[in-house]
Every structure is written in structure tokens, then in C-alpha cells.
Design a protein around this motif. Structure first.
Motif, PDB file in Angstrom:
ATOM      1  N   UNK A  67     -54.706 -78.655 -26.608  1.00 32.70           N
ATOM      2  CA  UNK A  67     -54.116 -77.710 -27.557  1.00 32.70           C
ATOM      3  C   UNK A  67     -53.311 -76.605 -26.875  1.00 32.70           C
ATOM      4  N   UNK A  68     -53.424 -76.480 -25.560  1.00 33.23           N
ATOM      5  CA  UNK A  68     -52.633 -75.477 -24.837  1.00 33.23           C
ATOM      6  C   UNK A  68     -51.163 -75.898 -24.672  1.00 33.23           C
ATOM      7  N   UNK A  69     -50.905 -77.181 -24.801  1.00 33.32           N
ATOM      8  CA  UNK A  69     -49.559 -77.698 -24.567  1.00 33.32           C
ATOM      9  C   UNK A  69     -48.638 -77.404 -25.748  1.00 33.32           C
ATOM     10  N   UNK A  70     -47.440 -76.930 -25.433  1.00 28.51           N
ATOM     11  CA  UNK A  70     -46.445 -76.654 -26.464  1.00 28.51           C
ATOM     12  C   UNK A  70     -45.559 -77.858 -26.757  1.00 28.51           C
ATOM     13  N   UNK A  71     -45.612 -78.875 -25.921  1.00 27.50           N
ATOM     14  CA  UNK A  71     -44.689 -80.000 -26.084  1.00 27.50           C
ATOM     15  C   UNK A  71     -45.327 -81.089 -26.936  1.00 27.50           C
ATOM     16  N   UNK A  72     -44.479 -81.919 -27.490  1.00 28.11           N
ATOM     17  CA  UNK A  72     -44.924 -83.012 -28.349  1.00 28.11           C
ATOM     18  C   UNK A  72     -45.649 -84.086 -27.537  1.00 28.11           C
ATOM     19  N   UNK A 132     -48.686 -75.170 -19.004  1.00 27.41           N
ATOM     20  CA  UNK A 132     -49.836 -76.033 -19.317  1.00 27.41           C
ATOM     21  C   UNK A 132     -49.425 -77.174 -20.255  1.00 27.41           C
ATOM     22  N   UNK A 133     -48.272 -77.741 -19.983  1.00 26.25           N
ATOM     23  CA  UNK A 133     -47.746 -78.793 -20.844  1.00 26.25           C
ATOM     24  C   UNK A 133     -48.505 -80.104 -20.709  1.00 26.25           C
ATOM     25  N   UNK A 134     -49.033 -80.384 -19.507  1.00 29.10           N
ATOM     26  CA  UNK A 134     -49.738 -81.643 -19.262  1.00 29.10           C
ATOM     27  C   UNK A 134     -51.009 -81.359 -18.465  1.00 29.10           C
ATOM     28  N   UNK A 135     -51.896 -82.344 -18.445  1.00 31.43           N
ATOM     29  CA  UNK A 135     -53.144 -82.240 -17.695  1.00 31.43           C
ATOM     30  C   UNK A 135     -52.826 -82.200 -16.198  1.00 31.43           C
TER      31      UNK A 135
END
Length: 325
Positions: A67-72, A132-135
Motif C-alpha cells: 500500500x506504500x506504492x504510488x504506482x499501478x 517505495x514503489x516496489x519491494x
């Protein structure tokens, strides 16, 4: 309109060494043009540093969560594939430095290209981790696995094949970055990838113009190289973990698929060089030209079928989404 190549008699069968020497002048011309039009830019200016904070680990920060990621969803998949592709730059540099050499205009271009590509990996990783877009753990494990395998080009046997390949591949990379930005859902990501895509387009122009000169010097050889590259084209990230699944998701998501490959990558280069209109070819060149035309027709047909299947799949998804709400 057709274009007529130089007479093919005596021009075919050129070795890599002779072609490298023959292309040196145009490499210098294209290098000077590139340096004049390429604009300096700073990776740190495209990263939202104020969004950054410590991760868990030695610094005791906050663990990553989806849920921290802003990207789709498709943005995350494509960003990982694109960055892992950029990560293999040491192998790419080794490949082109071995083929093109480290001296003269060729060598200057090899090092300049490497330096510019290095910025792409820097800014993408900084953006992904800061936002924080990806793990980050998965990303690093993928990077280690992918780079540990190394990279060997399908076209390492031939300088001419390699020039033909990168003329298409640089455009393919530009399109993939640009579409990723459009589908990311984050304006910051879109702006960053647009900046990277500008570089990739300039790289494509450099190699495309070299390919045009190669058609003048060795038309039959160059036609055969283009045919081979187009028919057997693979993106350089094909060996990364989970690539096939990610590529399928990117195809459905409109990042990169058969229709895009045909319409936005292969066709623009082929049209610009008027490859299918070149006359004055010898038997081998004519055979390669004919086979290339047939392949492009077949690829267009495959792309139409893919478009139909994709449209049906997206319609089913939309229907399920509507009924669920």
C-alpha cells in the motif's frame, strides 16, 4: 519512391574489421551530432527525496508494504523489468566494447553510451526505493540473480548484426519506458521515464544512421543482418527471473506487445531506411528482403489476433469488475 544502393559487386563479404574501418567516419559524424543535441541532465533532480525514509534492517526503519506504492500494478511489474534490464550494463558494455573496440570514434561512442545508460539505472533505482514503489528485497534478489547469469548477445558473432539489433532495441526500450510512465499512475515516474526515453531515442538515431550507411557499403550483408535480427528479435532482459510472466502481463497492460513491436518499433526503422524498397541487391540480398517482407506481413497478422484476444480479455475483466461493484 525507391532508393538504389551502391553496386553490390565487390561490396559483399566484408569482414567485421573492414566494416568497422569503413564506418569509422560516419561514427565520428554521428558522435559529434549526438554530443551537440544531447542535453545534460541530473538523475537526482528526478527523484522525490522528500518521500524517502528508512527501511527495516540495521537502521530500524519501516518495512515495505504494497500500500506504500504510488504506482499501478502494471507499473510495478514493468519498472522492475526495465530496471533489471538496465542493471546488466556491465555485460552490455563488455559486448559492444569487444565488437566495436575502445579506440577512435568507436571507442569514444562506446564509453559515452555506457555513461548515459548508467544514469538510467541510477535514477530508476533511486526513484523506486525513495518512493517505495516496489519491494526492495525482491528487487535486489532479482538483480543478483539476473546479473549473476550475465548476458550474451544473440548477435555477438557479427558487428553488423549487432548494429542492426540495437537500432531496433534502443527504440523498443524507449517505447517500453514511455508506456511504463504513461501507465504508472505517478506523474513523477512518468516525468523520469520520459527523460530516459529521450536518451534512448537519441541512441536509436545513432545506430539507425549507422545502419543506413551500412546499406550503402554492403547492401546484401546488411539486408541479411536486418532480416536475421527482425525475425529472431528478443529484448535483452529475456533471461531475468520471471521474465515470461512479466512480459505477458506487460503485453496485456499495453506496455509492450506484438502490436506495439510491429507498429512502433520495427516499422518506423524499416520505413525510415526504406529497407523493403532498396534495389540493386544481389541474390542473397533479394532473398533476405523478400523473407523480411513476408515475416512482417505474418507478424502483422499475429498482432491482429493478439489485439482481438486482448480486447476480449479486457472486456471480461471490465464486466467482472462491474458486477463486483
Amino acid at each position: 519512391m525507391t532508393i538504389t544502393s551502391l553496386p553490390h559487386s565487390g561490396s559483399e563479404g566484408l569482414t567485421d574489421a573492414r566494416l568497422l574501418y569503413a564506418l569509422e567516419e560516419v561514427v565520428e559524424t554521428e558522435l559529434n551530432r549526438h554530443l551537440q543535441v544531447a542535453k545534460e541532465w541530473m538523475p537526482h533532480e528526478y527523484v522525490p527525496w522528500s518521500d524517502g525514509r528508512n527501511f527495516d534492517g540495521p537502521l530500524g526503519g519501516e518495512p515495505w508494504a504494497l500500500e506504500q506504492s504510488k504506482v499501478s500494478d502494471i507499473g510495478r511489474i514493468s519498472l522492475v523489468v526495465n530496471l533489471l534490464t538496465e542493471d546488466n550494463l556491465p555485460s552490455y558494455h563488455h559486448e559492444i566494447a569487444t565488437l566495436f573496440g575502445r579506440d577512435g570514434a568507436w571507442g569514444t561512442w562506446v564509453h559515452r553510451w555506457t555513461a548515459e545508460e548508467g544514469r538510467h539505472g541510477i535514477v530508476m533505482r533511486d526513484y523506486l526505493l525513495t518512493s517505495r514503489a516496489v519491494d526492495p528485497v525482491e528487487l535486489e534478489r532479482f538483480r543478483m540473480a539476473h546479473m549473476s547469469e550475465g548476458f550474451e548477445s544473440d548477435n555477438r558473432h557479427s558487428m553488423l548484426h549487432s548494429v542492426a539489433y540495437v537500432a531496433f532495441q534502443e527504440l523498443a526500450t524507449r517505447i517500453s519506458h514511455r508506456n511504463t510512465g504513461h501507465h504508472s499512475g505517478d506523474p513523477v515516474c512518468d516525468r523520469m521515464l520520459a527523460r530516459i526515453a529521450t536518451d534512448e531515442n537519441l541512441h536509436m538515431v545513432f545506430y539507425r544512421n549507422l545502419l543506413a550507411k551500412a546499406f550503402e557499403l554492403a547492401p546484401d550483408q546488411t539486408m541479411a543482418a536486418v532480416r536475421d535480427v527482425v525475425v529472431n528479435f528478443r529484448m535483452p532482459g529475456h533471461g531475468m527471473p520471471g521474465f515470461e510472466r512479466a512480459a505477458a502481463q506487460m503485453a496485456i497492460g499495453g506496455i509492450y506487445n506484438l502490436r506495439i513491436h510491429h507498429d512502433d518499433v520495427l516499422q518506423p526503422v524499416l520505413r525510415f531506411l526504406k529497407v523493403l524498397e532498396i534495389t540493386g541487391l544481389g541474390p542473397e540480398g533479394l532473398k533476405a528482403q523478400e523473407e523480411l517482407g513476408l515475416f512482417m506481413d505474418g507478424l502483422d497478422a499475429q498482432a491482429r489476433k493478439f489485439d482481438e484476444r486482448r480486447a476480449a480479455l479486457l472486456a471480461r475483466r471490465a464486466a467482472r469488475s462491474g458486477s463486483a461493484s
